[in-house]
Scaffold this motif. Structure first.
Motif, PDB file in Angstrom:
ATOM      1  N   GLY A 234       5.989  -2.683   5.506  1.00 43.53           N
ATOM      2  CA  GLY A 234       7.228  -3.411   5.281  1.00 43.53           C
ATOM      3  C   GLY A 234       8.440  -2.796   5.952  1.00 43.53           C
ATOM      4  N   SER A 235       9.606  -3.305   5.567  1.00 46.93           N
ATOM      5  CA  SER A 235      10.863  -2.901   6.203  1.00 46.93           C
ATOM      6  C   SER A 235      11.307  -1.504   5.821  1.00 46.93           C
ATOM      7  CB  SER A 235      11.956  -3.894   5.821  1.00 46.93           C
ATOM      8  OG  SER A 235      12.258  -3.780   4.424  1.00 46.93           O
ATOM      9  N   GLY A 236      10.841  -1.012   4.671  1.00 44.99           N
ATOM     10  CA  GLY A 236      11.325   0.275   4.185  1.00 44.99           C
ATOM     11  C   GLY A 236      12.719   0.195   3.614  1.00 44.99           C
ATOM     12  N   GLY A 237      13.221  -1.034   3.400  1.00 42.60           N
ATOM     13  CA  GLY A 237      14.575  -1.205   2.868  1.00 42.60           C
ATOM     14  C   GLY A 237      14.675  -0.859   1.395  1.00 42.60           C
ATOM     15  N   GLY A 238      15.902  -0.886   0.887  1.00 41.95           N
ATOM     16  CA  GLY A 238      16.124  -0.557  -0.510  1.00 41.95           C
ATOM     17  C   GLY A 238      15.684   0.863  -0.817  1.00 41.95           C
ATOM     18  N   LEU A 239      14.826   1.001  -1.826  1.00 45.94           N
ATOM     19  CA  LEU A 239      14.279   2.303  -2.178  1.00 45.94           C
ATOM     20  C   LEU A 239      12.859   2.461  -1.650  1.00 45.94           C
ATOM     21  CD1 LEU A 239      15.653   2.684  -5.820  1.00 45.94           C
ATOM     22  CD2 LEU A 239      16.597   3.589  -3.688  1.00 45.94           C
ATOM     23  N   GLY A 240      12.533   1.704  -0.609  1.00 49.79           N
ATOM     24  CA  GLY A 240      11.227   1.773   0.034  1.00 49.79           C
ATOM     25  C   GLY A 240      10.549   0.428   0.126  1.00 49.79           C
ATOM     26  N   VAL A 241      10.717  -0.397  -0.900  1.00 51.37           N
ATOM     27  CA  VAL A 241      10.273  -1.785  -0.924  1.00 51.37           C
ATOM     28  C   VAL A 241      11.397  -2.578  -1.555  1.00 51.37           C
ATOM     29  CG1 VAL A 241       8.632  -3.422  -1.931  1.00 51.37           C
ATOM     30  CG2 VAL A 241       7.808  -1.229  -1.053  1.00 51.37           C
ATOM     31  N   CYS A 242      11.813  -3.670  -0.931  1.00 50.88           N
ATOM     32  CA  CYS A 242      13.005  -4.374  -1.403  1.00 50.88           C
ATOM     33  C   CYS A 242      12.752  -5.880  -1.497  1.00 50.88           C
ATOM     34  CB  CYS A 242      14.191  -4.102  -0.477  1.00 50.88           C
ATOM     35  SG  CYS A 242      13.966  -4.710   1.215  1.00 50.88           S
ATOM     36  N   LEU A 243      13.731  -6.605  -2.021  1.00 46.61           N
ATOM     37  CA  LEU A 243      13.597  -8.051  -2.192  1.00 46.61           C
ATOM     38  C   LEU A 243      13.318  -8.774  -0.879  1.00 46.61           C
ATOM     39  CD1 LEU A 243      16.399  -8.882  -4.794  1.00 46.61           C
ATOM     40  CD2 LEU A 243      13.943  -9.279  -5.065  1.00 46.61           C
ATOM     41  N   ASP A 244      13.942  -8.314   0.196  1.00 42.98           N
ATOM     42  CA  ASP A 244      13.742  -8.983   1.485  1.00 42.98           C
ATOM     43  C   ASP A 244      12.284  -8.924   1.942  1.00 42.98           C
ATOM     44  OD1 ASP A 244      16.371  -9.717   1.656  1.00 42.98           O
ATOM     45  OD2 ASP A 244      16.977  -7.996   2.877  1.00 42.98           O
ATOM     46  N   ASP A 245      11.531  -7.924   1.464  1.00 44.44           N
ATOM     47  CA  ASP A 245      10.121  -7.830   1.819  1.00 44.44           C
ATOM     48  C   ASP A 245       9.307  -8.983   1.243  1.00 44.44           C
ATOM     49  OD1 ASP A 245      10.103  -5.457   3.369  1.00 44.44           O
ATOM     50  OD2 ASP A 245      10.267  -4.248   1.555  1.00 44.44           O
ATOM     51  N   PHE A 246       9.881  -9.699   0.272  1.00 41.62           N
ATOM     52  CA  PHE A 246       9.160 -10.797  -0.367  1.00 41.62           C
ATOM     53  C   PHE A 246       9.851 -12.139  -0.133  1.00 41.62           C
ATOM     54  CE2 PHE A 246       7.930  -6.941  -2.507  1.00 41.62           C
ATOM     55  CZ  PHE A 246       6.552  -7.084  -2.619  1.00 41.62           C
ATOM     56  N   ALA A 247      10.600 -12.211   0.950  1.00 43.46           N
ATOM     57  CA  ALA A 247      11.221 -13.484   1.309  1.00 43.46           C
ATOM     58  C   ALA A 247      10.171 -14.488   1.768  1.00 43.46           C
ATOM     59  CB  ALA A 247      12.268 -13.272   2.397  1.00 43.46           C
ATOM     60  N   GLU A 248       9.090 -13.978   2.356  1.00 43.94           N
ATOM     61  CA  GLU A 248       7.988 -14.825   2.807  1.00 43.94           C
ATOM     62  C   GLU A 248       6.731 -13.972   2.881  1.00 43.94           C
ATOM     63  OE1 GLU A 248       8.764 -16.272   6.713  1.00 43.94           O
ATOM     64  OE2 GLU A 248       9.352 -14.304   7.490  1.00 43.94           O
ATOM     65  N   LEU A 249       5.574 -14.616   2.966  1.00 36.87           N
ATOM     66  CA  LEU A 249       4.328 -13.901   3.139  1.00 36.87           C
ATOM     67  C   LEU A 249       4.137 -13.557   4.615  1.00 36.87           C
ATOM     68  CD1 LEU A 249       2.003 -16.030   0.827  1.00 36.87           C
ATOM     69  CD2 LEU A 249       2.926 -13.754   0.356  1.00 36.87           C
ATOM     70  N   HIS A 250       3.792 -12.305   4.912  1.00 38.56           N
ATOM     71  CA  HIS A 250       3.663 -11.849   6.289  1.00 38.56           C
ATOM     72  C   HIS A 250       2.186 -11.771   6.672  1.00 38.56           C
ATOM     73  CE1 HIS A 250       7.881 -10.501   7.096  1.00 38.56           C
ATOM     74  NE2 HIS A 250       7.907 -10.618   5.784  1.00 38.56           N
ATOM     75  N   PRO A 251       1.783 -12.368   7.790  1.00 35.40           N
ATOM     76  CA  PRO A 251       0.371 -12.361   8.202  1.00 35.40           C
ATOM     77  C   PRO A 251      -0.224 -10.960   8.311  1.00 35.40           C
ATOM     78  CG  PRO A 251       1.608 -13.958   9.496  1.00 35.40           C
ATOM     79  CD  PRO A 251       2.615 -13.200   8.688  1.00 35.40           C
ATOM     80  N   ALA A 252       0.536  -9.996   8.869  1.00 35.85           N
ATOM     81  CA  ALA A 252      -0.012  -8.649   9.028  1.00 35.85           C
ATOM     82  C   ALA A 252      -0.276  -8.001   7.673  1.00 35.85           C
ATOM     83  CB  ALA A 252       0.951  -7.793   9.849  1.00 35.85           C
ATOM     84  N   ARG A 253       0.611  -8.257   6.721  1.00 38.59           N
ATOM     85  CA  ARG A 253       0.408  -7.677   5.385  1.00 38.59           C
ATOM     86  C   ARG A 253      -0.750  -8.356   4.667  1.00 38.59           C
ATOM     87  NH1 ARG A 253       6.793  -7.635   3.650  1.00 38.59           N
ATOM     88  NH2 ARG A 253       7.536  -6.977   5.700  1.00 38.59           N
ATOM     89  N   LEU A 254      -0.886  -9.659   4.849  1.00 38.33           N
ATOM     90  CA  LEU A 254      -2.022 -10.368   4.257  1.00 38.33           C
ATOM     91  C   LEU A 254      -3.335  -9.838   4.839  1.00 38.33           C
ATOM     92  CD1 LEU A 254      -0.639 -14.013   4.241  1.00 38.33           C
ATOM     93  CD2 LEU A 254      -1.277 -12.679   2.212  1.00 38.33           C
ATOM     94  N   ALA A 255      -3.353  -9.589   6.142  1.00 34.81           N
ATOM     95  CA  ALA A 255      -4.567  -9.077   6.776  1.00 34.81           C
ATOM     96  C   ALA A 255      -4.923  -7.700   6.224  1.00 34.81           C
ATOM     97  CB  ALA A 255      -4.377  -9.013   8.292  1.00 34.81           C
ATOM     98  N   LEU A 256      -3.904  -6.858   6.022  1.00 33.62           N
ATOM     99  CA  LEU A 256      -4.163  -5.527   5.478  1.00 33.62           C
ATOM    100  C   LEU A 256      -4.548  -5.615   4.003  1.00 33.62           C
ATOM    101  CD1 LEU A 256      -4.228  -2.508   5.939  1.00 33.62           C
ATOM    102  CD2 LEU A 256      -1.777  -2.423   5.417  1.00 33.62           C
ATOM    103  N   ALA A 257      -3.896  -6.492   3.253  1.00 35.78           N
ATOM    104  CA  ALA A 257      -4.201  -6.648   1.829  1.00 35.78           C
ATOM    105  C   ALA A 257      -5.665  -7.028   1.626  1.00 35.78           C
ATOM    106  CB  ALA A 257      -3.291  -7.703   1.208  1.00 35.78           C
ATOM    107  N   ALA A 258      -6.220  -7.796   2.543  1.00 36.70           N
ATOM    108  CA  ALA A 258      -7.612  -8.218   2.421  1.00 36.70           C
ATOM    109  C   ALA A 258      -8.576  -7.041   2.500  1.00 36.70           C
ATOM    110  CB  ALA A 258      -7.940  -9.232   3.517  1.00 36.70           C
TER     111      ALA A 258
END
Length: 352
Positions: A234-258
């Motif tokens: 993710g962006s590393g914003g906020g305190l490491g994970v922030c609200l903007d990281d969940f504005a939309e689902l990201h394909p790269a993160r979905l691929a890693l989550a799998a």
């Protein structure tokens, strides 16, 4: 506080009493033999149930209710609190209103008590009372009453640094600790295993297919695999994970989550729910193995957030609704211990 002209000291006292009631009711639901909150085992959101009674006490104090009036407010509030948590598992956004609804219901209960409506004096322990209705009569009386008024559970409140389900926080802590050692290329073929307390698997890991591919950004906040992927990529914003990281689902993160497998970890299970723990193991394509474990998530008494970190999280949220100068004025007013009346112009200006 604004409606009644209460000062800062009265506001602080009301907040402290309300949170103490909420915390102790919630803690009474954790039994060693169950290894989990009985509220959650029954599919209920403790925050929206216990929070309603706590909010009634806080509002009632500011309305000037005497002791018997506060008891009535709690008795009334017990008929207003509820919250089904199936959205944690399979999606839906209703959970995000649970806390606000608890506040709304608690204030309503206090107003009704002020107007003469009464509640049952045995609302907690009675044959058809709070603990019987919600927990089948099983509760920890010591957690509810021991040291009441002397030992403040409020002081052990854990702040949430990340805008995700609290059970995902130790996993995020682990991922952030490994992030600098794991670039996107190294992660492309990595095998990842997340170990968490057994009782939390149902919330952040099951059904496995739902958690590996969440249906919405909000649903993703309750996914162990997706939040780990977000912390790593993710962006590393906020305190490491922030609200903007969940504005939309990201394909790269979905691929890693799998590729994140969630399992029960014996050590994390043993200390749950006294602490939220996790271990993250990553095996790279070249055979390199990395591991990081936390026994208590960031934000709690063992790993508290600093005053500046709390202010940073506040700013990240507040700037979505307040102009910069008013946001900073509110930070300054809160840090100075200003009376509630000092905050009124800020609220009025925002509302208009």
């Amino acid at each position: 506080a604004e409606a009644t002209g209460a000062g800062g000291a009265s506001l602080a006292a009301a907040v402290a009493a309300g949170i103490e009631v909420c915390n102790r009711l919630g803690m009474a639901s954790y039994l060693p033999e169950a290894g989990n909150s009985l509220f959650f085992d029954k599919g209920q959101h403790a925050t929206s149930i216990c929070g309603t009674l706590g909010a009634a006490v806080a509002a009632g104090m500011l309305y000037g209710l005497p002791a018997e009036g506060l008891a009535d407010a709690m008795g009334i509030a017990a008929s207003m609190g509820a919250g089904v948590i199936e959205a944690n598992r399979t999606g839906g956004t209703v959970k995000r209103v649970h806390c606000g609804w608890a506040a709304h219901a608690g204030v309503s209960a206090a107003v009704l008590a002020l107007e003469g409506v009464t509640g049952p004096p045995t609302v907690l322990e009675g044959r058809f009372g709070f603990f019987q209705a919600w927990l089948d009569g099983r509760f920890d009386a010591g957690a509810l009453l021991d040291g009441l008024g002397g030992r403040w559970e409020l002081l052990r409140t854990v702040y949430k640094p990340y805008p995700t389900n609290h059970f995902t926080h130790p996993a995020i802590d682990c991922a952030l600790a490994l992030r600098d050692r794991l670039g996107p290329e190294a992660l492309a073929e990595a095998e990842i295993e997340l170990g968490v307390p057994a009782p939390v698997l149902r919330t952040i890991a099951e059904p496995a297919e739902e958690k590996a591919a969440p249906r919405s950004p909000y649903h993703a906040k309750f996914s162990g695999p997706y939040t780990v992927a977000t912390a790593l990529l993710g962006s590393g914003g906020g305190l490491g994970v922030c609200l903007d990281d969940f504005a939309e689902l990201h394909p790269a993160r979905l691929a890693l989550a799998a590729r994140v497998r969630c399992v029960a970890d014996a050590r994390a299970t043993e200390i749950f729910p006294r602490a939220f723990a996790a271990v993250l193991r990553v095996r790279l394509a070249d055979g390199t193995e990395l591991e990081h474990r936390v026994d208590s998530s960031r934000g709690g008494p063992e790993h508290p957030l600093t005053g500046e970190e709390l202010a940073r999280k506040f700013r990240d949220n507040a700037r979505r609704a307040l102009p910069e100068e008013r946001m900073e004025a509110l930070v300054a007013a809160a840090r100075s211990g200003a009376p509630a009346s000092a905050l009124l112009p800020l609220t009025v200006a925002w509302n208009t």
